[in-house]
Design an enzyme around this catalytic site. Structure first.
Site, PDB file in Angstrom:
ATOM      1  N   CYS A  12      59.475 147.910   5.088  1.00  0.00           N
ATOM      2  CA  CYS A  12      58.258 148.262   4.331  1.00  0.00           C
ATOM      3  C   CYS A  12      57.814 149.653   4.783  1.00  0.00           C
ATOM      4  CB  CYS A  12      57.166 147.250   4.650  1.00  0.00           C
ATOM      5  SG  CYS A  12      56.773 147.258   6.419  1.00  0.00           S
ATOM      6  N   HIS A  41      59.045 144.175  15.023  1.00  0.00           N
ATOM      7  CA  HIS A  41      59.737 143.019  15.583  1.00  0.00           C
ATOM      8  C   HIS A  41      61.154 142.918  15.043  1.00  0.00           C
ATOM      9  CE1 HIS A  41      55.912 140.706  16.934  1.00  0.00           C
ATOM     10  NE2 HIS A  41      56.442 141.391  17.906  1.00  0.00           N
ATOM     11  N   HIS A  74      51.933 146.922  14.853  1.00  0.00           N
ATOM     12  CA  HIS A  74      51.015 145.777  14.784  1.00  0.00           C
ATOM     13  C   HIS A  74      49.589 146.135  15.174  1.00  0.00           C
ATOM     14  CE1 HIS A  74      55.069 144.005  15.599  1.00  0.00           C
ATOM     15  NE2 HIS A  74      54.717 143.355  14.517  1.00  0.00           N
ATOM     16  N   HIS A 124      50.111 136.436  18.333  1.00  0.00           N
ATOM     17  CA  HIS A 124      50.843 137.513  17.658  1.00  0.00           C
ATOM     18  C   HIS A 124      50.142 138.841  17.986  1.00  0.00           C
ATOM     19  CE1 HIS A 124      52.333 140.133  14.469  1.00  0.00           C
ATOM     20  NE2 HIS A 124      53.368 139.311  14.390  1.00  0.00           N
ATOM     21  N   GLU A 126      49.548 141.493  16.359  1.00  0.00           N
ATOM     22  CA  GLU A 126      48.568 141.981  15.372  1.00  0.00           C
ATOM     23  C   GLU A 126      47.239 141.247  15.530  1.00  0.00           C
ATOM     24  OE1 GLU A 126      49.683 142.073  11.139  1.00  0.00           O
ATOM     25  OE2 GLU A 126      47.547 141.804  10.683  1.00  0.00           O
ATOM     26  N   THR A 166      48.137 140.342   8.291  1.00  0.00           N
ATOM     27  CA  THR A 166      48.742 140.930   7.087  1.00  0.00           C
ATOM     28  C   THR A 166      50.035 140.231   6.652  1.00  0.00           C
ATOM     29  OG1 THR A 166      49.914 142.485   8.497  1.00  0.00           O
ATOM     30  CG2 THR A 166      47.841 143.247   7.533  1.00  0.00           C
ATOM     31  N   SER A 225      56.915 137.744  12.161  1.00  0.00           N
ATOM     32  CA  SER A 225      56.077 136.820  11.399  1.00  0.00           C
ATOM     33  C   SER A 225      56.501 136.766   9.934  1.00  0.00           C
ATOM     34  CB  SER A 225      54.608 137.240  11.516  1.00  0.00           C
ATOM     35  OG  SER A 225      53.802 136.462  10.662  1.00  0.00           O
ATOM     36  N   ASN A 226      56.629 137.937   9.296  1.00  0.00           N
ATOM     37  CA  ASN A 226      56.895 137.904   7.845  1.00  0.00           C
ATOM     38  C   ASN A 226      58.274 137.331   7.548  1.00  0.00           C
ATOM     39  OD1 ASN A 226      58.741 140.272   6.733  1.00  0.00           O
ATOM     40  ND2 ASN A 226      57.696 141.009   8.576  1.00  0.00           N
TER      41      ASN A 226
HETATM   42  S1  SF4 Z   1      51.167 145.341   7.358  1.00  0.00           S
HETATM   43 FE1  SF4 Z   1      53.113 145.030   8.445  1.00  0.00          FE
HETATM   44  S2  SF4 Z   1      54.510 144.181   6.898  1.00  0.00           S
HETATM   45 FE2  SF4 Z   1      52.753 145.041   5.803  1.00  0.00          FE
HETATM   46  S3  SF4 Z   1      53.316 147.144   5.227  1.00  0.00           S
HETATM   47 FE3  SF4 Z   1      52.283 147.256   7.204  1.00  0.00          FE
HETATM   48  S4  SF4 Z   1      53.905 147.096   8.762  1.00  0.00           S
HETATM   49 FE4  SF4 Z   1      54.753 146.397   6.814  1.00  0.00          FE
END
Ligand code: SF4
Length: 308
Positions: A12, A41, A74, A124, A126, A166, A225-226
């Site tokens: 991303c 991660h 994070h 976590h 974040e 997020t 996590s994602n």
């Molecule tokens: S919040 Fe995390 S998963 Fe979403 S765009 Fe930002 S780095 Fe990527």
């Protein structure tokens, strides 16, 4: 056997930016640069940056004075920022701008004397960073599930707001939000959803893929996590799904009876790993590949000006 590739998948904009920050800091300052926590991660990414001269630390007290310190995508608590300033570090902040948005939201709500409830996973990084935006008065409280919502020990006055990590499951979070609204009818939602575009799009892409795939391979590290949330989508549909760091972890048993193998990658997993999985599948019975259509992403976050 047919391979179905999810779209979008993999890196991303926040991960792209975080990696670029570490690489540019190394180019500007030379090695080593210290990165607090895994910058993203992913084992492959972390090992690659280690080989280029990044040193990953858990806490700022592991960093000598006057070094380069980079905060991970994070985000960090206010306390960590202060610690880095105390050792006179040259700081580069790789916190994803979408996480920073959540931090600012928490600070703004607390200024308005709101009790902020954070939906997220305990421990976590974040979540620790977001909890660490609490101002001196009210602490942000964390809920992980409906049970936590039922046990929340806060008044039912008007000044309650919620925010979320997020990278949560969009569906599970909706349930928790409904339970919060049942208990606290006046609770305020964030202006815009906190679950980020990349998480949402990758989950939607897997849902599309799982209409036809017999098994799902998710490229992503165990602590991502994602990536875990992507695997869970297939789990909930009773379709076997495996989280792997690379093609070398695939077991032939997983795919031997599959006609269609779905492949995706979490937001911190590089495309090169997907291509290795595709090659593995071609070597083990695949003879067709299809990219499934999905949301177009044109998000880009620039690196800090000092590194341009
Ligand atoms: S919040 Fe995390 S998963 Fe979403 S765009 Fe930002 S780095 Fe990527």
């Amino acid at each position: 056997m047919k391979i179905l590739l999810a779209n979008p998948r993999g890196f991303c904009a926040g991960v792209d930016r975080a990696i670029e920050i570490v690489e540019r800091a190394l180019a500007l300052h030379g090695k080593p640069v210290y990165v607090r926590n895994e910058v993203v991660h992913n084992k492959f990414v972390v090992n690659d940056l280690k080989s280029k001269g990044a040193i990953f630390v858990k806490e700022i007290n592991e960093v000598p004075d006057q070094q380069v310190v980079i905060f991970s995508a994070h985000g960090v608590s206010q306390m960590v920022r202060t610690q880095a300033q105390h050792i006179h570090a040259t700081i580069y902040d790789a916190t994803c701008p979408l996480v920073t948005k959540v931090h600012k939201e928490v600070a703004r709500k607390q200024k308005q004397n709101h009790q902020v409830v954070l939906i997220g996973h305990k421990g976590h990084p974040e979540v620790e960073g977001t909890l660490g935006q609490s101002s001196e008065g009210r602490q942000v409280v964390l809920v992980e599930d409906g049970k936590d919502v039922a046990q929340l020990n806060i008044g039912t006055d008007d000044n309650i707001s919620y925010t979320t990590q997020t990278t949560l499951s969009v569906d599970d979070t909706q349930h928790i939000i409904s339970e919060l609204k049942d208990r606290f009818p006046n609770i305020k939602a964030p202006k815009k959803d906190d679950i980020c575009y990349a998480t949402q799009n990758r989950q939607d892409a897997v849902k599309a893929l799982m209409q036809s795939a017999d098994v799902l391979l998710v490229l992503g590290s165990r602590n991502s996590s994602n990536s875990n949330r992507l695997r869970e989508i297939a789990d909930k549909m009773n379709i076997p799904a495996y989280l792997i760091d690379g093609a070398d972890e695939i077991k032939q048993d997983w795919i031997k009876n599959a006609n269609i193998v779905g492949v995706t990658a979490g937001a911190s997993a590089p495309e090169v790993l997907v291509q290795e999985v595709v090659n593995y599948l071609y070597d083990h019975g695949a003879d067709e590949l299809q990219e499934v259509d999905g949301a177009q992403e044109n998000v880009h976050f620039p690196v800090p000006e000092e590194l341009r």
